[in-house]
Design a protein around this motif. Structure first.
Motif, PDB file in Angstrom:
ATOM      1  N   PHE A   9       0.848  -1.193   0.000  1.00 29.62           N
ATOM      2  CA  PHE A   9       0.000   0.000   0.000  1.00 29.62           C
ATOM      3  C   PHE A   9       0.886   1.246   0.000  1.00 29.62           C
ATOM      4  O   PHE A   9       0.622   2.213  -0.731  1.00 29.62           O
ATOM      5  CB  PHE A   9      -0.950   0.002   1.207  1.00 29.62           C
ATOM      6  N   LYS A  10       1.944   1.223   0.787  1.00 27.03           N
ATOM      7  CA  LYS A  10       2.868   2.346   0.817  1.00 27.03           C
ATOM      8  C   LYS A  10       3.462   2.584  -0.570  1.00 27.03           C
ATOM      9  O   LYS A  10       3.621   3.732  -0.996  1.00 27.03           O
ATOM     10  CB  LYS A  10       3.981   2.117   1.839  1.00 27.03           C
ATOM     11  N   LEU A  11       3.760   1.519  -1.287  1.00 25.87           N
ATOM     12  CA  LEU A  11       4.292   1.680  -2.644  1.00 25.87           C
ATOM     13  C   LEU A  11       3.305   2.401  -3.553  1.00 25.87           C
ATOM     14  O   LEU A  11       3.709   3.202  -4.400  1.00 25.87           O
ATOM     15  CB  LEU A  11       4.676   0.324  -3.238  1.00 25.87           C
ATOM     16  N   LEU A  12       2.013   2.148  -3.400  1.00 31.77           N
ATOM     17  CA  LEU A  12       1.010   2.870  -4.193  1.00 31.77           C
ATOM     18  C   LEU A  12       1.065   4.368  -3.904  1.00 31.77           C
ATOM     19  O   LEU A  12       0.975   5.195  -4.810  1.00 31.77           O
ATOM     20  CB  LEU A  12      -0.397   2.347  -3.900  1.00 31.77           C
ATOM     21  N   VAL A  13       1.218   4.700  -2.638  1.00 34.82           N
ATOM     22  CA  VAL A  13       1.300   6.105  -2.239  1.00 34.82           C
ATOM     23  C   VAL A  13       2.586   6.726  -2.780  1.00 34.82           C
ATOM     24  O   VAL A  13       2.581   7.849  -3.294  1.00 34.82           O
ATOM     25  CB  VAL A  13       1.203   6.239  -0.709  1.00 34.82           C
ATOM     26  N   ASP A 103       0.602  -7.221  -4.454  1.00 38.55           N
ATOM     27  CA  ASP A 103      -0.793  -7.147  -4.023  1.00 38.55           C
ATOM     28  C   ASP A 103      -0.890  -6.479  -2.651  1.00 38.55           C
ATOM     29  O   ASP A 103      -0.137  -6.816  -1.727  1.00 38.55           O
ATOM     30  CB  ASP A 103      -1.423  -8.533  -3.919  1.00 38.55           C
ATOM     31  N   VAL A 104      -1.845  -5.565  -2.522  1.00 36.13           N
ATOM     32  CA  VAL A 104      -2.132  -4.950  -1.230  1.00 36.13           C
ATOM     33  C   VAL A 104      -2.796  -6.007  -0.361  1.00 36.13           C
ATOM     34  O   VAL A 104      -3.742  -6.667  -0.785  1.00 36.13           O
ATOM     35  CB  VAL A 104      -3.043  -3.714  -1.413  1.00 36.13           C
ATOM     36  N   ARG A 105      -2.284  -6.177   0.838  1.00 35.70           N
ATOM     37  CA  ARG A 105      -2.783  -7.221   1.735  1.00 35.70           C
ATOM     38  C   ARG A 105      -3.627  -6.685   2.883  1.00 35.70           C
ATOM     39  O   ARG A 105      -4.216  -7.426   3.638  1.00 35.70           O
ATOM     40  CB  ARG A 105      -1.614  -8.045   2.254  1.00 35.70           C
ATOM     41  N   SER A 106      -3.660  -5.355   3.013  1.00 29.50           N
ATOM     42  CA  SER A 106      -4.438  -4.723   4.072  1.00 29.50           C
ATOM     43  C   SER A 106      -4.780  -3.303   3.659  1.00 29.50           C
ATOM     44  O   SER A 106      -3.967  -2.632   3.018  1.00 29.50           O
ATOM     45  CB  SER A 106      -3.627  -4.699   5.371  1.00 29.50           C
ATOM     46  N   LEU A 107      -5.949  -2.856   4.049  1.00 28.24           N
ATOM     47  CA  LEU A 107      -6.341  -1.479   3.800  1.00 28.24           C
ATOM     48  C   LEU A 107      -6.314  -0.645   5.076  1.00 28.24           C
ATOM     49  O   LEU A 107      -6.885   0.445   5.133  1.00 28.24           O
ATOM     50  CB  LEU A 107      -7.734  -1.436   3.150  1.00 28.24           C
ATOM     51  N   ASP A 108      -5.636  -1.129   6.101  1.00 25.46           N
ATOM     52  CA  ASP A 108      -5.522  -0.386   7.348  1.00 25.46           C
ATOM     53  C   ASP A 108      -4.914   0.995   7.136  1.00 25.46           C
ATOM     54  O   ASP A 108      -5.213   1.934   7.873  1.00 25.46           O
ATOM     55  CB  ASP A 108      -4.678  -1.149   8.370  1.00 25.46           C
ATOM     56  N   ASP A 109      -4.052   1.129   6.135  1.00 26.61           N
ATOM     57  CA  ASP A 109      -3.361   2.391   5.893  1.00 26.61           C
ATOM     58  C   ASP A 109      -4.237   3.456   5.236  1.00 26.61           C
ATOM     59  O   ASP A 109      -3.794   4.595   5.065  1.00 26.61           O
ATOM     60  CB  ASP A 109      -2.104   2.155   5.055  1.00 26.61           C
ATOM     61  N   LEU A 110      -5.462   3.122   4.894  1.00 29.60           N
ATOM     62  CA  LEU A 110      -6.375   4.133   4.363  1.00 29.60           C
ATOM     63  C   LEU A 110      -6.500   5.309   5.325  1.00 29.60           C
ATOM     64  O   LEU A 110      -6.659   6.453   4.899  1.00 29.60           O
ATOM     65  CB  LEU A 110      -7.761   3.532   4.099  1.00 29.60           C
ATOM     66  N   ALA A 111      -6.401   5.030   6.604  1.00 29.54           N
ATOM     67  CA  ALA A 111      -6.522   6.072   7.625  1.00 29.54           C
ATOM     68  C   ALA A 111      -5.434   7.132   7.500  1.00 29.54           C
ATOM     69  O   ALA A 111      -5.594   8.257   7.986  1.00 29.54           O
ATOM     70  CB  ALA A 111      -6.486   5.442   9.012  1.00 29.54           C
ATOM     71  N   LEU A 112      -4.327   6.804   6.845  1.00 29.63           N
ATOM     72  CA  LEU A 112      -3.221   7.753   6.681  1.00 29.63           C
ATOM     73  C   LEU A 112      -3.479   8.762   5.563  1.00 29.63           C
ATOM     74  O   LEU A 112      -2.733   9.733   5.419  1.00 29.63           O
ATOM     75  CB  LEU A 112      -1.919   7.003   6.389  1.00 29.63           C
ATOM     76  N   LEU A 113      -4.513   8.521   4.769  1.00 29.87           N
ATOM     77  CA  LEU A 113      -4.819   9.364   3.607  1.00 29.87           C
ATOM     78  C   LEU A 113      -6.195  10.010   3.793  1.00 29.87           C
ATOM     79  O   LEU A 113      -7.195   9.553   3.226  1.00 29.87           O
ATOM     80  CB  LEU A 113      -4.794   8.530   2.325  1.00 29.87           C
ATOM     81  N   PRO A 114      -6.265  11.084   4.559  1.00 27.49           N
ATOM     82  CA  PRO A 114      -7.570  11.654   4.928  1.00 27.49           C
ATOM     83  C   PRO A 114      -8.372  12.212   3.758  1.00 27.49           C
ATOM     84  O   PRO A 114      -9.594  12.343   3.872  1.00 27.49           O
ATOM     85  CB  PRO A 114      -7.189  12.775   5.902  1.00 27.49           C
ATOM     86  N   ASN A 115      -7.729  12.520   2.650  1.00 28.23           N
ATOM     87  CA  ASN A 115      -8.433  13.109   1.511  1.00 28.23           C
ATOM     88  C   ASN A 115      -8.556  12.168   0.320  1.00 28.23           C
ATOM     89  O   ASN A 115      -8.932  12.602  -0.777  1.00 28.23           O
ATOM     90  CB  ASN A 115      -7.737  14.412   1.103  1.00 28.23           C
TER      91      ASN A 115
END
Length: 142
Positions: A9-13, A103-115
């Motif tokens: 997920f971090k790589l996507l960001v 492959d993203v294995r968790s969406l927990d990091d969505l909270a880091l992207l408020p917008n």
């Protein structure tokens, strides 16, 4: 600084900020890193050292340790899932997109992207409840 739980997920960001928006600088280049080590051809090095289809340790270390400010994270309003991302080449120069390496294995990091408002090609997420998690945060699955 934000701590990501899912490396992919971090790589996507990072793809969005470093290689698309060019706001996270300097851009990491595995080819430059290899040249600095006296290795002229990254792809040949990867094959010769049986490193194909894995994340190179140098890349993993760099991206895991890379700090991304809350301000930059807040600027992310859209992510794209695509096997052709530059960040994937920087991690695994001969990866062909035919396995689950990124492959993203968790969406927990969505909270880091408020917008964050859109994840394009979200159908590529293999998580069973991805659509529900996105909808719960008001994120469109494009």
């Amino acid at each position: 600084m934000a701590q990501f739980k899912d490396f992919n997920f971090k790589l996507l960001v990072i793809e969005k900020l470093m290689y698309e928006d060019e706001t996270l600088t300097p851009a990491f280049s595995i080819d430059e890193r290899m040249r600095d080590r006296g290795i002229a051809d990254t792809v040949t090095y990867v094959y010769d050292n049986d490193l194909a289809f894995s994340v190179l340790e140098e890349s993993r270390t760099y991206f895991e340790q890379l700090e991304i400010s809350d301000e930059l994270l807040a600027s992310v309003d859209e992510l794209l899932l695509d096997g052709g991302h530059q960040v994937y080449y920087e991690c695994s120069p001969v990866w062909d997109g035919e396995d689950d390496l990124f492959d993203v294995r968790s969406l927990d990091d969505l909270a880091l992207l408020p917008n964050l408002r859109l994840i394009d090609n979200a159908d590529m997420l293999t998580l069973p409840d991805a659509e529900d998690q996105l909808a719960a945060r008001g994120i469109e699955a494009g």
